[in-house]
Design an enzyme around this catalytic site. Structure first.
Site, PDB file in Angstrom:
ATOM      1  N   LYS A   2       0.828  -1.201   0.000  1.00 50.09           N
ATOM      2  CA  LYS A   2       0.000   0.000   0.000  1.00 50.09           C
ATOM      3  C   LYS A   2       0.866   1.257   0.000  1.00 50.09           C
ATOM      4  O   LYS A   2       0.643   2.181  -0.788  1.00 50.09           O
ATOM      5  CB  LYS A   2      -0.933   0.013   1.205  1.00 50.09           C
ATOM      6  CG  LYS A   2      -1.767   1.271   1.308  1.00 50.09           C
ATOM      7  CD  LYS A   2      -2.515   1.348   2.627  1.00 50.09           C
ATOM      8  CE  LYS A   2      -3.131   2.717   2.808  1.00 50.09           C
ATOM      9  NZ  LYS A   2      -3.768   2.888   4.122  1.00 50.09           N
ATOM     10  N   ASP A  59      -6.826  -0.763   1.705  1.00 52.05           N
ATOM     11  CA  ASP A  59      -6.734  -0.919   3.155  1.00 52.05           C
ATOM     12  C   ASP A  59      -8.049  -1.514   3.647  1.00 52.05           C
ATOM     13  O   ASP A  59      -8.856  -1.995   2.850  1.00 52.05           O
ATOM     14  CB  ASP A  59      -6.417   0.413   3.832  1.00 52.05           C
ATOM     15  CG  ASP A  59      -7.537   1.432   3.679  1.00 52.05           C
ATOM     16  OD1 ASP A  59      -8.571   1.109   3.056  1.00 52.05           O
ATOM     17  OD2 ASP A  59      -7.397   2.549   4.192  1.00 52.05           O
TER      18      ASP A  59
END
Length: 208
Positions: A120, A138
């Site tokens: 991420k 997420d």
């Protein structure tokens, strides 16, 4: 879900949450990378507040790499998980110096080899630093993508691939912060506030 419905949802997200977000204070790529690392499990507001002091105290990559761990911790103490983040930041800077000649690597595969950098963080960095489109997943994105029927994957990597198929490329970079905002204010993990949700008519899985 049909393309027309996806476009309707994206148009609502654009209007409700905007198409851009304020970037983190930085003067160099390594600072941007560390700022994104700090934002994990913390609010952007918390990160904005510590960055001026952090960069003033450690203005160069070398100074951050050589800094006593306790001094880095002191600068970011208000950030969640500050001890582990300080350790990773110091190690990350050392890796950039020793393994990449002081230059932040420019591929996701290389970035995730750095301390504290997950997929991420790497994807967000590539988008913010170089404008390279990427979907970052997420817990908010994972949850809402499933509720909308955009994805069925069991982990972020699977959902990332699914969203890249569902979403137009020009929306990849902003879907993360839009769904984070939506997930914090409306579509939370504890409760789906469907009566307030502008996306409720397309929600296929309200029980997720």
């Amino acid at each position: 879900m049909q393309d027309r419905e996806v476009q309707q949802i994206l148009a609502i997200l654009d209007q409700e949450y905007g198409t851009t977000k304020e970037g983190f204070l930085h003067n160099a790529d390594w600072q941007l990378l560390l700022a994104i690392m700090l934002s994990a499990q913390s609010t952007d507001k918390q990160v904005y507040e510590v960055l001026p002091r952090l960069w003033d105290r450690f203005p160069s990559l070398e100074q951050m790499a050589e800094a006593p761990l306790e001094e880095i911790e002191d600068c970011i103490r208000s950030i969640g998980l500050y001890k582990s983040k300080a350790k990773n930041m110091k190690q990350c800077c050392n890796q950039i110096i020793t393994e990449y000649n002081g230059k932040v690597p420019t591929t996701i595969d290389e970035l995730v080899e750095l301390a504290g950098v997950g997929r991420k963080t790497a994807t967000l960095f590539m988008a913010d630093a170089y404008g390279i489109p990427g979907v970052t997943v997420d817990t908010h994105v994972l949850r809402i993508a499933k509720r909308l029927g955009w994805a069925v994957g069991k982990n972020p990597v699977e959902v990332e691939k699914e969203l890249m198929q569902v979403l137009p490329k020009e929306h990849w970079n902003r879907i993360n912060f839009q769904l984070i905002y939506h997930g914090r204010s409306i579509c939370t993990a504890r409760k789906c506030n469907c009566e307030k949700c502008l996306l409720s008519e397309w929600c296929e899985k309200k029980d997720i």
